[in-house]
Design a protein around this motif. Sequence first.
Motif, PDB file in Angstrom:
ATOM      1  N   THR A   1     -12.428 -64.790  36.554  1.00 38.33           N
ATOM      2  CA  THR A   1     -11.017 -64.714  36.942  1.00 38.33           C
ATOM      3  C   THR A   1     -10.075 -64.506  35.772  1.00 38.33           C
ATOM      4  O   THR A   1      -8.896 -64.192  35.971  1.00 38.33           O
ATOM      5  CB  THR A   1     -10.608 -66.010  37.656  1.00 38.33           C
ATOM      6  N   GLY A   2     -10.592 -64.692  34.519  1.00 41.73           N
ATOM      7  CA  GLY A   2      -9.729 -64.565  33.339  1.00 41.73           C
ATOM      8  C   GLY A   2      -8.985 -65.835  32.986  1.00 41.73           C
ATOM      9  O   GLY A   2      -8.203 -65.864  32.024  1.00 41.73           O
ATOM     10  N   ARG A   3      -9.252 -66.919  33.720  1.00 45.83           N
ATOM     11  CA  ARG A   3      -8.571 -68.178  33.454  1.00 45.83           C
ATOM     12  C   ARG A   3      -8.866 -68.665  32.035  1.00 45.83           C
ATOM     13  O   ARG A   3     -10.001 -68.675  31.596  1.00 45.83           O
ATOM     14  CB  ARG A   3      -9.021 -69.232  34.463  1.00 45.83           C
ATOM     15  N   GLY A   4      -7.838 -69.069  31.316  1.00 43.34           N
ATOM     16  CA  GLY A   4      -7.976 -69.710  30.006  1.00 43.34           C
ATOM     17  C   GLY A   4      -8.240 -68.780  28.848  1.00 43.34           C
ATOM     18  O   GLY A   4      -8.243 -69.211  27.693  1.00 43.34           O
ATOM     19  N   LEU A   5      -8.477 -67.495  29.100  1.00 45.59           N
ATOM     20  CA  LEU A   5      -8.820 -66.588  27.991  1.00 45.59           C
ATOM     21  C   LEU A   5      -7.637 -66.398  27.051  1.00 45.59           C
ATOM     22  O   LEU A   5      -7.813 -66.345  25.819  1.00 45.59           O
ATOM     23  CB  LEU A   5      -9.269 -65.233  28.546  1.00 45.59           C
ATOM     24  N   ALA A   6      -6.438 -66.305  27.577  1.00 41.29           N
ATOM     25  CA  ALA A   6      -5.263 -66.159  26.713  1.00 41.29           C
ATOM     26  C   ALA A   6      -5.068 -67.403  25.853  1.00 41.29           C
ATOM     27  O   ALA A   6      -4.724 -67.317  24.668  1.00 41.29           O
ATOM     28  CB  ALA A   6      -4.020 -65.899  27.566  1.00 41.29           C
ATOM     29  N   THR A   7      -5.301 -68.576  26.454  1.00 35.21           N
ATOM     30  CA  THR A   7      -5.188 -69.835  25.692  1.00 35.21           C
ATOM     31  C   THR A   7      -6.220 -69.873  24.572  1.00 35.21           C
ATOM     32  O   THR A   7      -5.926 -70.276  23.439  1.00 35.21           O
ATOM     33  CB  THR A   7      -5.385 -71.039  26.625  1.00 35.21           C
ATOM     34  N   LEU A   8      -7.437 -69.446  24.903  1.00 33.01           N
ATOM     35  CA  LEU A   8      -8.502 -69.447  23.893  1.00 33.01           C
ATOM     36  C   LEU A   8      -8.167 -68.493  22.752  1.00 33.01           C
ATOM     37  O   LEU A   8      -8.362 -68.821  21.570  1.00 33.01           O
ATOM     38  CB  LEU A   8      -9.833 -69.071  24.538  1.00 33.01           C
TER      39      LEU A   8
ATOM     40  N   VAL B   1     -15.160 -74.804  28.263  1.00 27.06           N
ATOM     41  CA  VAL B   1     -15.790 -75.069  29.563  1.00 27.06           C
ATOM     42  C   VAL B   1     -15.687 -73.783  30.394  1.00 27.06           C
ATOM     43  O   VAL B   1     -14.583 -73.305  30.690  1.00 27.06           O
ATOM     44  CB  VAL B   1     -15.093 -76.234  30.290  1.00 27.06           C
ATOM     45  N   THR B   2     -16.842 -73.214  30.724  1.00 30.61           N
ATOM     46  CA  THR B   2     -16.886 -71.930  31.442  1.00 30.61           C
ATOM     47  C   THR B   2     -17.198 -72.154  32.924  1.00 30.61           C
ATOM     48  O   THR B   2     -17.503 -73.267  33.365  1.00 30.61           O
ATOM     49  CB  THR B   2     -17.966 -71.022  30.828  1.00 30.61           C
TER      50      THR B   2
ATOM     51  N   ALA C   1     -21.051 -63.811  28.546  1.00 28.00           N
ATOM     52  CA  ALA C   1     -19.970 -63.375  29.428  1.00 28.00           C
ATOM     53  C   ALA C   1     -18.604 -63.709  28.817  1.00 28.00           C
ATOM     54  O   ALA C   1     -17.654 -62.927  28.927  1.00 28.00           O
ATOM     55  CB  ALA C   1     -20.112 -64.044  30.797  1.00 28.00           C
ATOM     56  N   LEU C   2     -18.530 -64.860  28.161  1.00 31.58           N
ATOM     57  CA  LEU C   2     -17.274 -65.248  27.512  1.00 31.58           C
ATOM     58  C   LEU C   2     -16.930 -64.273  26.390  1.00 31.58           C
ATOM     59  O   LEU C   2     -15.777 -63.818  26.273  1.00 31.58           O
ATOM     60  CB  LEU C   2     -17.398 -66.667  26.955  1.00 31.58           C
ATOM     61  N   VAL C   3     -17.918 -63.933  25.540  1.00 32.71           N
ATOM     62  CA  VAL C   3     -17.668 -63.011  24.429  1.00 32.71           C
ATOM     63  C   VAL C   3     -17.266 -61.636  24.966  1.00 32.71           C
ATOM     64  O   VAL C   3     -16.349 -60.984  24.454  1.00 32.71           O
ATOM     65  CB  VAL C   3     -18.902 -62.912  23.507  1.00 32.71           C
ATOM     66  N   THR C   4     -17.940 -61.184  26.032  1.00 30.28           N
ATOM     67  CA  THR C   4     -17.593 -59.889  26.617  1.00 30.28           C
ATOM     68  C   THR C   4     -16.159 -59.905  27.152  1.00 30.28           C
ATOM     69  O   THR C   4     -15.392 -58.950  26.976  1.00 30.28           O
ATOM     70  CB  THR C   4     -18.582 -59.536  27.742  1.00 30.28           C
ATOM     71  N   ALA C   5     -15.775 -61.007  27.776  1.00 30.78           N
ATOM     72  CA  ALA C   5     -14.416 -61.120  28.308  1.00 30.78           C
ATOM     73  C   ALA C   5     -13.372 -61.124  27.188  1.00 30.78           C
ATOM     74  O   ALA C   5     -12.273 -60.582  27.344  1.00 30.78           O
ATOM     75  CB  ALA C   5     -14.290 -62.386  29.149  1.00 30.78           C
TER      76      ALA C   5
ATOM     77  N   PRO D   1      -9.054 -79.745  21.450  1.00 26.32           N
ATOM     78  CA  PRO D   1      -9.224 -80.130  22.856  1.00 26.32           C
ATOM     79  C   PRO D   1      -9.923 -79.019  23.625  1.00 26.32           C
ATOM     80  O   PRO D   1      -9.755 -77.830  23.321  1.00 26.32           O
ATOM     81  CB  PRO D   1      -7.785 -80.324  23.345  1.00 26.32           C
ATOM     82  N   PRO D   2     -10.720 -79.349  24.634  1.00 28.54           N
ATOM     83  CA  PRO D   2     -11.454 -78.321  25.392  1.00 28.54           C
ATOM     84  C   PRO D   2     -10.516 -77.314  26.057  1.00 28.54           C
ATOM     85  O   PRO D   2      -9.405 -77.644  26.464  1.00 28.54           O
ATOM     86  CB  PRO D   2     -12.230 -79.123  26.435  1.00 28.54           C
ATOM     87  N   VAL D   3     -11.014 -76.078  26.154  1.00 32.65           N
ATOM     88  CA  VAL D   3     -10.312 -75.012  26.866  1.00 32.65           C
ATOM     89  C   VAL D   3     -11.136 -74.674  28.098  1.00 32.65           C
ATOM     90  O   VAL D   3     -12.334 -74.390  28.004  1.00 32.65           O
ATOM     91  CB  VAL D   3     -10.141 -73.760  25.980  1.00 32.65           C
ATOM     92  N   VAL D   4     -10.502 -74.700  29.270  1.00 31.52           N
ATOM     93  CA  VAL D   4     -11.179 -74.388  30.524  1.00 31.52           C
ATOM     94  C   VAL D   4     -11.025 -72.898  30.807  1.00 31.52           C
ATOM     95  O   VAL D   4      -9.906 -72.357  30.778  1.00 31.52           O
ATOM     96  CB  VAL D   4     -10.584 -75.214  31.680  1.00 31.52           C
ATOM     97  N   THR D   5     -12.135 -72.213  31.065  1.00 29.76           N
ATOM     98  CA  THR D   5     -12.097 -70.757  31.258  1.00 29.76           C
ATOM     99  C   THR D   5     -12.947 -70.328  32.440  1.00 29.76           C
ATOM    100  O   THR D   5     -13.811 -71.085  32.932  1.00 29.76           O
ATOM    101  CB  THR D   5     -12.624 -70.022  30.001  1.00 29.76           C
ATOM    102  N   SER D   6     -12.692 -69.083  32.831  1.00 30.21           N
ATOM    103  CA  SER D   6     -13.561 -68.407  33.797  1.00 30.21           C
ATOM    104  C   SER D   6     -13.575 -66.934  33.426  1.00 30.21           C
ATOM    105  O   SER D   6     -12.530 -66.267  33.456  1.00 30.21           O
ATOM    106  CB  SER D   6     -13.043 -68.586  35.232  1.00 30.21           C
ATOM    107  N   ALA D   7     -14.742 -66.417  33.071  1.00 29.93           N
ATOM    108  CA  ALA D   7     -14.848 -64.994  32.747  1.00 29.93           C
ATOM    109  C   ALA D   7     -14.615 -64.143  33.983  1.00 29.93           C
ATOM    110  O   ALA D   7     -14.162 -62.997  33.888  1.00 29.93           O
ATOM    111  CB  ALA D   7     -16.227 -64.705  32.152  1.00 29.93           C
TER     112      ALA D   7
END
Length: 630
Positions: free
Chosen positions: A150-157, A111-112, A15-19, A142-148
Amino acid sequence: MIIGTAGHVDHGKSALVTALTGRAMDRLAEERRRGITIELGIAPLDLGDGRVAGVVDVPGHEDFVRTMVAGASGVDVALLVVAADEGPMPQTLEHLAILEHLAVARGIPVVTKADLVEPEWLDLVVADLAGRLARSTVRFEPPVVTSAATGRGLATLRERLRSLAAALPAREGDRGGGDDAFRMPVDRAFSIAGVGTVVTGTAWSGGVAPGGAVRLLPGGAAGRVRSVEQHGAPVACSVPGARVALGIAGLERAAVRRGQVVVTDELPWGATRALDVELWLQADAPRPLVARTRVRVHHGTAELMARVHPRRPIPPGGRGLARLALEAPVVARGGDRLVLRAYSPVTTIGGGRVLDPLPPGRRDAAPELWPAALAAGEPGPRAAALVLRRAGGLPDALVPVVVGLPREAARAALAATDRIMCVGDVWVDSRILEEVRERARALVREHHRARPHEPGLPLETLRHGLAAALRVPGAVVEAALEALVAGGTVVMEGGVVRAAAFRPAVTGGDAHVDRLVALLEAAGLAPPTVGELEAAEGTREVAAALRLAARAGRVVAVERDRYVARAALDRFVDTLYSIGDTGDITPAALRERLALSRKYLIPLLEWADEAGITRRAGDGRQLVRRPRAS
């Protein structure tokens, strides 16, 4: 840059890769039905500024770790994915160990499913994960917090990945393969109408262009590259470290399997069933590695069974040198990384590094088979050790494969060492040359002592004797002999080698030779045999003395055991020309002129035929030429 995922099953890797990429990862119906990744998923990721990274999504289930290892080989940056609602799980830790054994340099903990947990729990998971990874050999961000969802953290990643791509050291030949040879472990193969067989993988070295000839090893199936794509776009030539898809004409899909390697012929790649390696065991490994321990070896995209033959037992948490006896062939290169998994139960227990991909067998090994520098980190000492462990040296063509560097870099590493030199097309220990020279001097001296009447040791006998006794290539023997000649130690002439100060001699010296020559001159064209002369002289040195006289041109061997004085033989030749100038030379005419019986006459005529003075014509002879002045 190649980005690879890692982590426990159902932690949201696909899901992360797809996002990130917009590409669906679970292509297979079985994957969609079961809701887990089974096969490798590949997608390009646009990082901006013209940079495109390849993303390899791997299975997280413990049943598919072999597929995960195949996908992780060649990864530059790992995304270690941990679900916020579960935290690190068993496959998280096993995948982390695999990344460490493969020497993946950089990583980002991701962190997903952050949308599924409370902020306090999320903070605990992030802190726990950062603490665990602080001890890793992989340099984690440092860890990146994400949510596929909601899109949270994807820009940071994406920004983190963009920064890592910009800072990533360029690989050898990133602008077209450099001077290294192409090698790509195969992770997928399929057929496309109009293209033919397509094989994909991460290019480990070198480059290949449309029209280039390639081979699949092990196996040897060959074809010609019809198309080259990187990250889904056609290119003129592949580069190292990129995801590559090759359309290959003349290659049957059935001939391709995961674990094979696509290579070009710039280097003499070869499959082997033995690898000399440095191994290390994880501290939690259930038992030490002892002789004949059966293990699963993961190299590139291949999984092979092997028996371990360590120099000494390797305990959990320890490391050591060993030979792997493989149950199937593999194509490896110096410096390649390995992952070790237990035979049963199947768990990851350690890793390793290939020290010698084509190790010498018992017959070709030097006494110093495991020099201390074999596991050195610096290329120079390690390259020298690879030469020193081979009795016959290391052929120049194999240097890039064995040392694990492009050709010129590998040669430079060897040239910078004190003990190693290139002789002809072989790199050898410089002390070997001195050993060959000393052995050559000894063989020549022994020959002079055993056969003082001979002019020297035949050159071919010396060459074969040195090559067989010391197991060195012919080029090394030639270099050693040339050095002896240049130094004035020995002389090579007439196909023999002698000590510079040596002169042939027999018991009794020149006086004995003179006496025998006088006897033969008195006997004329009816001389006694060697045996008869030995009986008359009471010595066994007659044959040797006559050979000395023959080399001086004073006598000639007309038969194996009968010599004629030079002056008498000249009279015989004059008689041949006297008769032959007016017609054929017949035995009857010669007997009348020389008063010789057939016992002496026939060997003389046969000698004249062999010398090219006469040729047979019926029962007689005809003149061919006049002899050269002697």
